[in-house]
Design a protein around this motif. Structure first.
Motif, short mmCIF file in Angstrom:
data_model
loop_
_atom_site.label_atom_id
_atom_site.label_comp_id
_atom_site.label_asym_id
_atom_site.label_seq_id
_atom_site.Cartn_x
_atom_site.Cartn_y
_atom_site.Cartn_z
N GLN A 177 5.37 5.74 -10.78
CA GLN A 177 4.32 4.77 -11.10
C GLN A 177 3.44 4.45 -9.88
O GLN A 177 2.47 3.71 -10.00
N VAL A 178 3.80 4.97 -8.72
CA VAL A 178 3.05 4.69 -7.50
C VAL A 178 1.82 5.59 -7.45
O VAL A 178 1.93 6.82 -7.47
N VAL A 179 0.64 4.98 -7.37
CA VAL A 179 -0.62 5.75 -7.38
C VAL A 179 -1.37 5.67 -6.06
O VAL A 179 -2.35 6.37 -5.86
N GLY A 180 -0.92 4.82 -5.14
CA GLY A 180 -1.57 4.70 -3.85
C GLY A 180 -0.62 4.11 -2.84
O GLY A 180 0.24 3.29 -3.18
N VAL A 181 -0.75 4.54 -1.56
CA VAL A 181 0.14 4.08 -0.50
C VAL A 181 -0.65 3.85 0.78
O VAL A 181 -1.83 4.22 0.87
N SER A 182 0.00 3.28 1.78
CA SER A 182 -0.68 3.04 3.04
C SER A 182 -0.82 4.33 3.85
O SER A 182 -0.15 5.33 3.58
N ARG A 183 -1.64 4.25 4.84
CA ARG A 183 -1.87 5.41 5.72
C ARG A 183 -0.58 5.89 6.39
O ARG A 183 -0.42 7.08 6.66
N TYR A 184 0.34 4.96 6.65
CA TYR A 184 1.55 5.31 7.40
C TYR A 184 2.73 5.68 6.50
O TYR A 184 3.81 5.98 7.01
N CYS A 185 2.54 5.68 5.21
CA CYS A 185 3.64 6.03 4.31
C CYS A 185 3.83 7.55 4.30
O CYS A 185 2.88 8.29 4.04
N ASN A 186 5.04 8.01 4.58
CA ASN A 186 5.31 9.46 4.56
C ASN A 186 6.70 9.79 4.05
O ASN A 186 7.18 10.91 4.21
N TYR A 187 7.36 8.81 3.42
CA TYR A 187 8.69 9.06 2.85
C TYR A 187 8.79 8.33 1.52
O TYR A 187 8.42 7.16 1.44
N PRO A 188 9.29 9.04 0.49
CA PRO A 188 9.66 10.46 0.47
C PRO A 188 8.44 11.37 0.56
O PRO A 188 7.30 10.89 0.50
N ALA A 189 8.67 12.66 0.68
CA ALA A 189 7.61 13.60 1.02
C ALA A 189 6.44 13.57 0.05
O ALA A 189 5.29 13.77 0.45
N GLN A 190 6.71 13.30 -1.23
CA GLN A 190 5.63 13.38 -2.22
C GLN A 190 4.55 12.33 -2.02
O GLN A 190 3.45 12.48 -2.53
#
Length: 309
Positions: A63-76
Motif C-alpha cells: 500500500q506504500v506509494v511514496g517514501v522519503s529520499r533516504y528510504c532504501n529498505y526493503p529494496a523495492q
C-alpha cells in the motif's frame, strides 16, 4: 479528509438537538464509517526510513506509494516516488500521489497545518527511543486498521531482544564509544551517542556500556577527539557516513579504519576494536532493532572478528 486523532469528541455543532437514542445511533454510524475509512487506506506515503520499515514489517508494503529520499529498505522502495526528507517533506510531491494516509515523524505545526488545509489524512509518530519505536508501530497499525499486527510485531521484536540481552548478561561489558557524525576525512567535530536514546538502549541490550551515557550530557554530545582519548574505551563504533547506500559505506571502510589506526594510544585502535558500521539496521530505529543489537553484540564479543558488517 482529516488528521487521525486519538479520541473523538462529539459536540452540539456536529449533533444538534439529537435525542440520546438518535445521538447513540449517529455515533455508532460515525464509528463504523471511521473504521471503514481506515480499512480503505490503500495509498500510504512514508516520510522517514523508520516509518517505511515499520509499514513493511506490518505487512502494509503493497500500500506504500511514496517514501522519503533516504528510504532504501526493503529494496523495492528504491523504485517508489520520493517525497523529500523526514526533516523537510515535499507537500506538493505528496499531494501528487493522492494518498489517503501520510505517516510523519513528529512534525512542525506549519507542516501539519498545510496538510490539514489540503484535507490530507495523516498520523504523527514519535522517534528517539526504543519505546518510541513501539509507539510508532502501534500508531501506524491503528491508523491502517491492523492493530493486531502491531501486537504480534512488537512481541516478536521484544522477544528477540530479550534473547540477545540474556546472552550478553553472562559476558563482560566492554566500555564503548559510539560516533554517529564527524567532519569527513578527519576525526574532528565528533558527535557521539549520549544517554536516553535508541542506540544507547540497543547498545545496553547487546552488553555494552556507553562511556558518554552520563547524567548532564545531551542525547548526542558534540566532542573532540581528546574526549575519546580521555575515556579510552575498549570498543569504538564509527557509524558516521555521508554515503547513502550500504555498498558505498563498505567502500569507505578502509579509509575510516585507517583514520582511527593513526591513534595507537587508543585502546580500541591498538587492539583492533574499532568498527565502521555499514548496515542500515544500525542507523534506522525500527523493526530491525534485534538485527542492530545482534550486530553490536557480535562486534563487542568477538563473533565477527573480521569486521565485515
Amino acid at each position: 479528509m482529516r488528521p487521525i486523532a486519538g479520541t473523538f469528541h462529539p459536540n452540539s455543532r456536529v449533533f444538534p438537538s439529537l435525542s440520546r437514542r438518535a445521538f447513540a445511533c449517529s455515533l455508532v454510524g460515525l464509528i463504523a464509517t471511521m473504521r471503514l475509512d481506515a480499512q480503505q487506506h490503500r495509498r500510504i506515503v512514508s516520510t522517514a526510513p523508520s516509518i517505511t520499515e515499520a509499514l513493511f514489517a506490518l505487512g502494509l508494503g503493497d500500500q506504500v506509494v511514496g517514501v522519503s529520499r533516504y528510504c532504501n529498505y526493503p529494496a523495492q522502495v528504491e523504485k517508489l516516488p520520493k517525497v523529500g526528507t523526514y526533516m523537510k517533506p515535499d507537500v506538493e510531491a505528496i499531494a501528487r500521489l493522492a494518498p489517503d494516509l501520510i505517516v510523519l515523524q513528529t512534525a512542525s505545526a506549519v507542516l501539519t497545518e498545510r496538510l490539514k488545509a489540503m484535507r490530507m489524512t495523516y498520523v504523527e509518530v514519535p522517534h528517539g527511543t526504543l519505546e518510541d519505536v513501539y509507539t510508532g508501530i502501534r500508531l501506524i497499525a491503528n491508523a491502517a486498521a491492523v492493530a493486531d499486527r502491531a501486537v504480534a510485531l512488537i512481541g516478536k521484536i521484544q522477544g528477540e531482544l530479550a534473547k540477545i540481552q540474556a546472552k550478553a548478561r553472562v559476558l563482560s561489558s566492554p566500555r564503548v564509544a559510539v560516533v554517529v557524525d564527524r567532519r569527513q576525512g578527519t576525526l574532528g567535530d565528533l558527535t557521539a551517542i549520549g544517554p536516553d536514546n535508541y542506540l544507547n538502549e540497543i547498545l545496553g541490550i547487546a552488553g555494552g556500556t556507553n562511556v558518554f551515557a552520563k547524567a548532564g550530557l545531551p542525547r548526542y554530545p558534540h566532542l573532540s577527539l581528546e574526549a575519546i582519548v580521555r575515556e579510552n574505551p575498549d570498543v569504538i563504533f564509527d557509524l558516521s557516513s555521508t554515503q547513502d547506500s550500504e555498498a558505498m559505506r563498505e567502500q569507505a571502510r578502509p579509509a575510516v579504519l585507517a583514520l582511527w589506526a593513526q591513534h595507537a594510544g587508543l585502546k580500541a585502535a591498538a587492539s583492533g576494536h574499532v568498527y565502521f558500521g555499514t548496515s542500515n539496521a544500525l542507523l534506522v530505529p525500527g523493526p530491525r532493532a534485534p538485527e542492530a543489537a545482534q550486530l553490536l553484540f557480535d562486534f563487542m564479543h568477538g563473533v565477527d572478528g573480521r569486521n565485515k558488517r
